[in-house]
Design an enzyme around this catalytic site. Structure first.
Site, PDB file in Angstrom:
ATOM      1  N   GLY A 269       0.619  -1.213  -0.093  1.00  0.00           N
ATOM      2  CA  GLY A 269      -0.127   0.155   0.427  1.00  0.00           C
ATOM      3  C   GLY A 269       0.335   1.321  -0.031  1.00  0.00           C
ATOM      4  N   ALA A 270       2.088   1.005   1.025  1.00  0.00           N
ATOM      5  CA  ALA A 270       2.986   2.777   0.521  1.00  0.00           C
ATOM      6  C   ALA A 270       4.182   1.873   1.481  1.00  0.00           C
ATOM      7  CB  ALA A 270       2.130   2.903   1.536  1.00  0.00           C
ATOM      8  N   GLU A 272       7.472   3.155   4.729  1.00  0.00           N
ATOM      9  CA  GLU A 272       7.996   4.283   4.601  1.00  0.00           C
ATOM     10  C   GLU A 272       8.987   5.460   4.528  1.00  0.00           C
ATOM     11  OE1 GLU A 272       8.101   0.977   7.587  1.00  0.00           O
ATOM     12  OE2 GLU A 272       6.930   1.175   6.786  1.00  0.00           O
ATOM     13  N   ASN A 273       9.736   4.527   3.484  1.00  0.00           N
ATOM     14  CA  ASN A 273      11.164   5.724   3.553  1.00  0.00           C
ATOM     15  C   ASN A 273      11.672   6.642   3.997  1.00  0.00           C
ATOM     16  OD1 ASN A 273      11.358   3.596   1.584  1.00  0.00           O
ATOM     17  ND2 ASN A 273      10.120   4.909   0.214  1.00  0.00           N
ATOM     18  N   GLU A 306       2.113   5.851   7.476  1.00  0.00           N
ATOM     19  CA  GLU A 306       3.638   6.140   6.823  1.00  0.00           C
ATOM     20  C   GLU A 306       4.517   7.163   8.308  1.00  0.00           C
ATOM     21  OE1 GLU A 306       4.566   3.536   5.254  1.00  0.00           O
ATOM     22  OE2 GLU A 306       2.105   2.750   4.911  1.00  0.00           O
ATOM     23  N   GLU A 328       4.896  -1.927  12.534  1.00  0.00           N
ATOM     24  CA  GLU A 328       3.699  -1.853  12.048  1.00  0.00           C
ATOM     25  C   GLU A 328       2.407  -2.023  13.059  1.00  0.00           C
ATOM     26  OE1 GLU A 328       3.709  -1.419   9.298  1.00  0.00           O
ATOM     27  OE2 GLU A 328       5.805  -2.196   8.639  1.00  0.00           O
TER      28      GLU A 328
END
Length: 873
Positions: A269-270, A272-273, A306, A328
């Protein structure tokens, strides 16, 4: 005993990477060079580091003034490159220099390409990264483990007309040739390799800046040309979320900028860099005119999740993947906290009970589940724990703990934890230590059973005239817990309301197998009842006696204020789960549903109708019962269909819009005559050339109309929806159309066309599961879909090996509405001779789900039919 981790030796450790990459978006190869400042901790003639699908052409180590060239570069199959040098490298600092090249692949992991069409219809590409869990090693040789942190100075050589992005702001740009530039980025803080990110492409952006932080943070949303305004909602909430988290965490966001970027092809989905968060397009972009009401919630929750990781995961990182849930679970909980803070009118925590909480409990009711803290040794295993245990159960136990300690004390403990471990790594025990120090309570004693032991409890409730007894056991959806499996005694916050005077503990914590207390009751309008797990903050199922269910049901029917939205939804979820497992029966669940005829809350209806639809799907083997249950659904929603209609008035509150969506959807699926006619009329208007599509069909009910038109139509309607999919520029609309196509296609010829279409270039690999999801609910096509998956299994494996969970989805999704023992046998035989290590956990869960559903249908089929007959259906 936990298996030994597959990790690199610690004789050499990186301190800083100076990384330069030259990507080519025409040949899809990249070249790179990296100078890694290292510490040689023990004298050695050999250096090992991670590399996967890279060709390392040169390697040397500089020690002082001396350069040592590698005599051999061995890239073994275990993703480790071994560099051997002619002399032993002395203990102390050195610089490792490497040259390498690799592929900008099309597998949505590592350094990969994403395809799109520009305004002229030409195929174009961007290059982006997805490194979690272990794929930084596909982009550059590195120590690719979360605890081996370093700083990174990244530069990229790209065409002048393209944008280059990375974790940090641009430091400078220099011209290499007239049409090529080198982009140099600022040096990152110390961080893990899986959080490194870069992107190259034709991007546009919109920008804002925080106003309440001591050091302002520049916030941007990057998209493909022409789409930036769809990022406006995400951009508006970003500074508010950053400011809120800085306040509750007590630490400012440590980077000078935070970018979001929408990627057309994206596996998860995404991601978090740090400073450059990447998203699947539908998780970031929202259009007020064409996106559904639910899409707005999805964007808000994903963005908040994120951004939470920027502290919890990036600033403080799990020591190893065993502790993934620290990232998470916490981000899911605190992300929900942030969305509730921004949009209190959305009833976000009640929705949490329906979504995250139920997903976590459902998966943890299987033998094939795993503990929240699960030993992970090999890279093949890591992606298999990015599931509802790490995210949803993790978030649910954090919510339970924060409620037990109070949110204020819990957040004070979080501030203590973050401050102590910032820029370092931490374990679950480190979190418990910080919370225990803050609360002066041994949090570990409370939490260890919840995080280190598989499963959840069921509280069996029995009554006498004056007293209530609760008894805890492990809950399994198979309802066949053995004595060996039932040894755990959890610390369970009972949440009895009204609180019994005999329970002195303020948190009502059950620490033993059983507890008896006086029967508490609420008296109002002649209704007397009590609730266990008020607000559904405790992570367990409650099995009430039928007398208690009747009393609660009467209170719900009377609109009793003491039974909140979360209580009404949670009660239905518990009773549905108990019916599935055989602790109760489907007839008792349907009895309970009848008390909800005055219900008005979207959250409750959303769950109620999902549970009814599940019954309709699973028991569809009995044609008469199938038709009767649809009749029951039509009667249940008829009045609300009339009341809500199809129009979405301007300024209508968010939850009413969502409620209309689920009510109309149920009416359409259950063949409500007026709804069918109106859906067909609006679909025809929608498909007329030049039509005002939003006026004809609001996005929130568009999928319903597509499904009704297709299921009651033929080739014409099928072609119209296919054409809409291929011509709409919005990915959320494409997703909607894909699900509708799978759900409503019928007829052998059209079903075969869908199969061919699903694996064609017209469907992005990331979107393939949406078609499967639709097909799984299509009673006339789902068995054919499973046969088709088997026939094309090698294609699926070639396409998705290495992706986060995609192979598991391709097994679980097509069969998740089936209750046929023959499918279980087929599943076992089909995979008997195949390598399943990348999806072993998903496969076991698919098998167990089939066993549970098959037993339920066999056990309750007659009871369901009898109940429907008795009720006049």
């Amino acid at each position: 005993m936990a298996p030994e981790r597959v990790v690199l030796p610690t004789n050499v450790a990186p301190v800083h990477y100076n990384l330069k990459l030259v990507p080519n978006l025409e040949t899809f190869v990249f070249t790179g060079e990296v100078a890694i400042t290292i510490n040689v901790n023990e004298p050695t003639a050999e250096i090992q580091l991670n590399a996967k699908k890279l060709n390392i052409s040169k390697a040397s180590v500089i020690v002082g003034e001396t350069t040592h060239k590698a005599t051999s570069i061995d890239a073994a199959e275990n993703q480790v490159a071994t560099l051997t040098f002619p002399h032993t490298l002395p203990k102390g600092p050195a610089v490792l220099e490497l040259e390498f090249d690799g592929e900008i692949n099309d597998r949505m992991n590592g350094f990969y390409r994403s395809q799109y069409k520009n305004k002229d219809g030409e195929t174009k590409y961007m290059a982006v990264t997805q490194f979690e869990a272990c794929d930084a090693r596909q982009a550059f040789p590195c120590w690719d483990e979360p605890s081996v942190k370093a700083t990174f100075a990244i530069s990229m050589v790209v065409p002048f007309e393209l944008e280059a992005l990375s974790n940090m702001p641009i430091k400078e740009m220099t011209a290499v040739e007239p049409d090529v530039k080198t982009v140099y980025f600022e040096t990152t803080p110390i961080m893990s390799t899986y959080l490194v990110a870069f992107a190259v492409g034709d991007f546009e952006y919109i920008e804002t800046t925080t106003t309440k932080l001591e050091k302002p943070v520049v916030c941007r949303v990057y998209t493909l040309p022409g789409l930036v305004e769809q990022g406006r909602f995400a951009l508006e909430i970003t500074p508010k979320i950053l400011e809120y988290f800085a306040e509750i965490f007590g630490i400012a966001y440590p980077l000078p900028k935070l970018d979001h970027i929408a990627i057309p092809d994206f596996d998860a989905g995404a991601m978090e860099n740090w400073g450059l968060i990447t998203y699947r397009t539908v998780a970031l972009l929202f259009d007020e005119k064409t996106s559904s009401a639910a899409s707005k919630e999805q964007v808000a929750s994903t963005v908040a999740h994120e951004i939470a990781h920027q502290w919890f995961g990036n600033l403080v990182t799990m020591e190893w993947w065993d502790h993934l849930w620290l990232n998470e679970g916490f981000a899911t909980w605190v992300g929900t906290l942030a969305v509730d803070h921004l949009f209190p009118e959305w009833q976000t925590w009640s929705n949490f009970v329906v979504s995250e909480y139920q997903q976590g409990l459902s998966l943890d009711s299987l033998r094939s589940s795993h503990p929240i803290e699960v030993p992970v040794s090999d890279p093949h295993e890591i992606h298999q724990i990015f599931d509802a245990i790490s995210y949803s159960k993790g978030a649910s136990v954090i919510r339970m703990l924060s409620n037990w300690l109070t949110v204020d004390v819990f957040l004070a403990g979080i501030r203590r934890y973050l401050k102590k471990h910032e820029y370092k790594n931490a374990t679950t025990d480190d979190l418990w230590n910080a919370l225990s120090e803050e609360s002066k309570i041994d949090v570990r004693e409370f939490m260890n059973t919840w995080t280190r032991i598989i499963g959840i409890p069921i509280l069996n409730v029995t009554e006498t005239e004056t007293h209530v007894k609760v008894e805890q056991h492990r809950f399994l959806s198979t309802n066949d817990t053995t004595e060996e499996e039932d040894q755990t005694v959890w610390w369970v916050p009972l949440g009895v309301s009204p609180k019994p005077t005999s329970i002195l503990d303020a948190n009502q914590t059950l620490k033993t197998r059983t507890l008896t207390f006086e029967k508490p009751t609420v008296q109002k309008d002649g209704v007397a009842f009590y609730l266990v797990n008020k607000g559904f903050t405790g992570v367990f199922r409650t099995n009430y006696p039928s007398s208690a269910i009747r009393q609660i049901g009467q209170a719900i029917l009377a609109g009793h204020a003491d039974i909140g939205v979360a209580d009404r939804a949670g009660l239905l979820a518990d009773q549905s789960s108990l019916a599935t497992s055989g602790h109760s029966g489907v007839d008792r669940l349907l009895d309970l549903i009848q008390y909800y005829k005055n219900e008005k809350a979207y959250v409750v209806w959303d769950l109620l109708l999902a549970k009814l639809d599940n019954i309709t799907q699973l028991f569809s083997v009995n044609d008469r019962a199938h038709r009767a249950i649809q009749h029951f659904q039509r009667k249940l929603v008829h009045n609300l269909v009339q009341e809500l209609g199809w129009e979405f008035p301007e300024g209508e509150d968010h939850l009413t819009s969502l409620l209309r969506g689920v009510i109309v959807s149920c009416a359409g699926r259950s063949h409500h005559e007026e709804t069918i006619k109106e859906a067909q009329r609006r679909f025809a208007l929608f498909m007329q050339e030049g039509a005002d599509q939003t006026k004809a069909l609001h996005p929130t009910i568009r999928r319903t109309a597509f499904e009704v038109a297709m299921s009651h139509g033929g080739v014409k309607e099928f072609e119209q929806v296919m054409h809409y999919y291929k011509t709409t520029p919005k990915q959320d609309q494409q997703v909607m159309a894909l699900v509708a196509i799978g759900s409503a296609v019928h007829g052998e010829e059209l079903i075969q066309r869908v199969f061919e279409f699903a694996l064609s270039d017209d469907v992005r690999p990331q979107d393939f599961p949406y078609i499967l999801s639709g097909l799984s609910t299509n009673i006339g096509a789902r068995h054919a879909a499973w046969r088709w998956i088997k026939a094309n299994w090698q294609t699926v494996v070639d396409r998705y090996t290495g992706n986060m969970g995609m192979l598991g989805y391709c097994i679980k999704i097509p069969i998740n509405k089936m209750a046929d023992p023959a499918v279980l046998k087929d599943l076992e035989e089909f995979f008997a001779d195949k390598d399943t290590k990348d999806f072993e956990r998903d496969l076991e869960q698919a098998k167990e789900g089939l066993r549970i559903r098959s037993k339920w249908v066999a056990r309750d089929g007659a009871a369901l039919e009898s109940w429907l007959v008795e009720q006049g259906y």
